[in-house]
Design a protein around this motif. Structure first.
Motif, PDB file in Angstrom:
ATOM      1  N   ASP A   1       0.860  -1.174   0.000  1.00 53.59           N
ATOM      2  CA  ASP A   1       0.000   0.000   0.000  1.00 53.59           C
ATOM      3  C   ASP A   1       0.903   1.233   0.000  1.00 53.59           C
ATOM      4  OD1 ASP A   1      -1.828   2.010   0.297  1.00 53.59           O
ATOM      5  OD2 ASP A   1      -2.659   1.301   2.202  1.00 53.59           O
TER       6      ASP A   1
ATOM      7  N   LYS B   1      -8.447   0.274   7.165  1.00 58.11           N
ATOM      8  CA  LYS B   1      -8.126   1.412   6.298  1.00 58.11           C
ATOM      9  C   LYS B   1      -9.393   2.110   5.812  1.00 58.11           C
ATOM     10  CE  LYS B   1      -5.580   2.511   2.023  1.00 58.11           C
ATOM     11  NZ  LYS B   1      -4.532   3.408   2.575  1.00 58.11           N
ATOM     12  N   THR B   2     -10.420   1.303   5.534  1.00 56.29           N
ATOM     13  CA  THR B   2     -11.643   1.855   4.952  1.00 56.29           C
ATOM     14  C   THR B   2     -12.787   2.007   5.951  1.00 56.29           C
ATOM     15  OG1 THR B   2     -12.390  -0.367   4.321  1.00 56.29           O
ATOM     16  CG2 THR B   2     -11.097   0.872   2.694  1.00 56.29           C
TER      17      THR B   2
ATOM     18  N   GLY C   1       0.305   3.815   3.258  1.00 56.32           N
ATOM     19  CA  GLY C   1       0.103   3.074   4.487  1.00 56.32           C
ATOM     20  C   GLY C   1       0.039   3.982   5.697  1.00 56.32           C
ATOM     21  N   PRO C   2       0.140   3.424   6.893  1.00 52.66           N
ATOM     22  CA  PRO C   2       0.089   4.231   8.117  1.00 52.66           C
ATOM     23  C   PRO C   2       1.121   5.358   8.092  1.00 52.66           C
ATOM     24  CG  PRO C   2      -0.042   1.899   8.652  1.00 52.66           C
ATOM     25  CD  PRO C   2       0.266   1.979   7.184  1.00 52.66           C
TER      26      PRO C   2
ATOM     27  N   TYR D   1      -6.356  -5.369   7.699  1.00 57.49           N
ATOM     28  CA  TYR D   1      -5.734  -4.092   7.360  1.00 57.49           C
ATOM     29  C   TYR D   1      -6.653  -3.258   6.457  1.00 57.49           C
ATOM     30  CZ  TYR D   1      -2.620  -0.736   5.129  1.00 57.49           C
ATOM     31  OH  TYR D   1      -2.062   0.417   4.635  1.00 57.49           O
TER      32      TYR D   1
END
Length: 234
Positions: free
Chosen positions: A76, A100-101, A79-80, A96
Motif C-alpha cells: 500500500d 483502512k476503509t 500506508g500508516p 488491514y
C-alpha cells in the motif's frame, strides 16, 4: 507519485500505477480474499499475476515481500503515516483493508473481535483442512491406496462445515445481518471445496441447511464475482 523502488518485488512486477495498492496474487481461495476485498471497498489497486504453478512465489523478488513464499501479498503506497506498507497473509490483509476503509468489520469493539475470530477460524481450520481434501481427492494424494488420510480430512471438513452451518442458523451472514470480512475470508474456500476440489458429495454439502444459501448469496455479489477472476492465469 509514490516511489516503490525500495521494494525489490517491483523490479520483477513493475508498478504501472505506483499510487495504487499493488496486489501480488493468483485467484486461488486465499488469493481471492484480497481481490474480493479490494473490489468490495473500491480502493484503487493494480493486480500482478504471481503464477504459483511456475514457482513464481519462491523467486527472490517475491520472497523479499513475503519470506513464506505464499500469495497474496500487497504494497500500500499510502500506508500508516502516509508511508508505503507491505503486508502478507490473507487474514492480515483483510483486517488491514477493513481498518483502512472502516468497512466490513463492526465498529463495536466486541463485535470486531468476534468477526476476527471467524476470520481466524477460516485461516486455521477451513483453509488447511479443505486444502487437504483437495490434495487427497483430486491431486497427487489421489494415487495413495490407503484412503484413511482422505477420510480423515473429509470427516474434519464435514465437521467444520457443520460449525459454519450452525453459526448461520438464523443469520444471513456469519456476523448476522451484515456481510463482513468473515464471509469474504470463507466464501472462496467453500466454493473451491465443492467445485474445483470435486468434493460436494464427499462432504454431503447438499445436506447442510444454511451454508448452501449463504454461499449462493455471497457468490451473487458483483464484487465477489469480479474478485474471483483477479488475477487469473491466461
Amino acid at each position: 507519485m509514490a516511489d516503490l523502488s525500495a521494494f525489490p518485488i517491483t523490479g520483477r512486477w513493475p508498478a504501472a500505477h505506483p499510487d495504487r495498492i499493488q496486489l501480488y496474487s493468483l485467484n486461488t481461495p486465499n488469493g481471492v480474499k484480497a481481490s474480493i476485498m479490494l473490489e468490495e471497498t473500491g480502493l484503487p489497486y493494480e493486480p500482478h499475476l504471481v503464477d504459483i504453478t511456475d514457482n513464481q512465489s519462491h523467486t527472490p523478488e517475491f520472497l523479499s515481500l513475503n519470506p513464506n513464499g505464499k500469495i497474496p501479498a500487497i504494497i500500500d503506497p499510502d500506508g500508516p503515516g502516509g508511508r508505503p506498507m507491505a503486508l502478507f497473509e490473507s487474514g492480515a490483509i483483510l483486517i488491514y483493508l477493513s481498518d483502512k476503509t472502516g468497512r466490513f468489520v463492526p465498529a463495536d469493539p466486541a463485535l470486531r473481535y468476534e468477526t476476527i475470530q471467524w476470520v481466524f477460524f477460516q485461516n486455521a481450520g477451513i483453509g488447511p483442512m479443505f486444502g487437504q481434501v483437495g490434495y487427497f481427492n483430486k491431486f497427487a494424494g489421489r494415487a495413495i491406496e490407503d484412503k484413511r488420510p482422505l477420510q480423515r480430512y473429509v470427516d474434519e471438513a464435514k465437521r467444520l462445515l457443520g460449525v459454519l452451518d450452525a453459526r448461520l442458523d438464523g443469520r444471513a451472514w456469519i456476523m448476522g445481518a451484515d456481510y463482513s470480512i468473515a464471509d469474504i475470508s470463507t466464501l472462496g474456500w467453500v466454493r473451491n471445496l465443492i467445485t474445483f476440489y470435486e468434493a460436494r458429495d464427499l462432504v454431503a454439502f447438499d445436506d447442510l441447511r444454511h451454508v448452501p444459501a449463504w454461499l449462493e448469496r455471497g457468490l451473487a455479489r458483483p464484487a465477489v464475482q469480479r474478485g474471483l477472476e483477479i488475477p487469473r492465469r491466461g
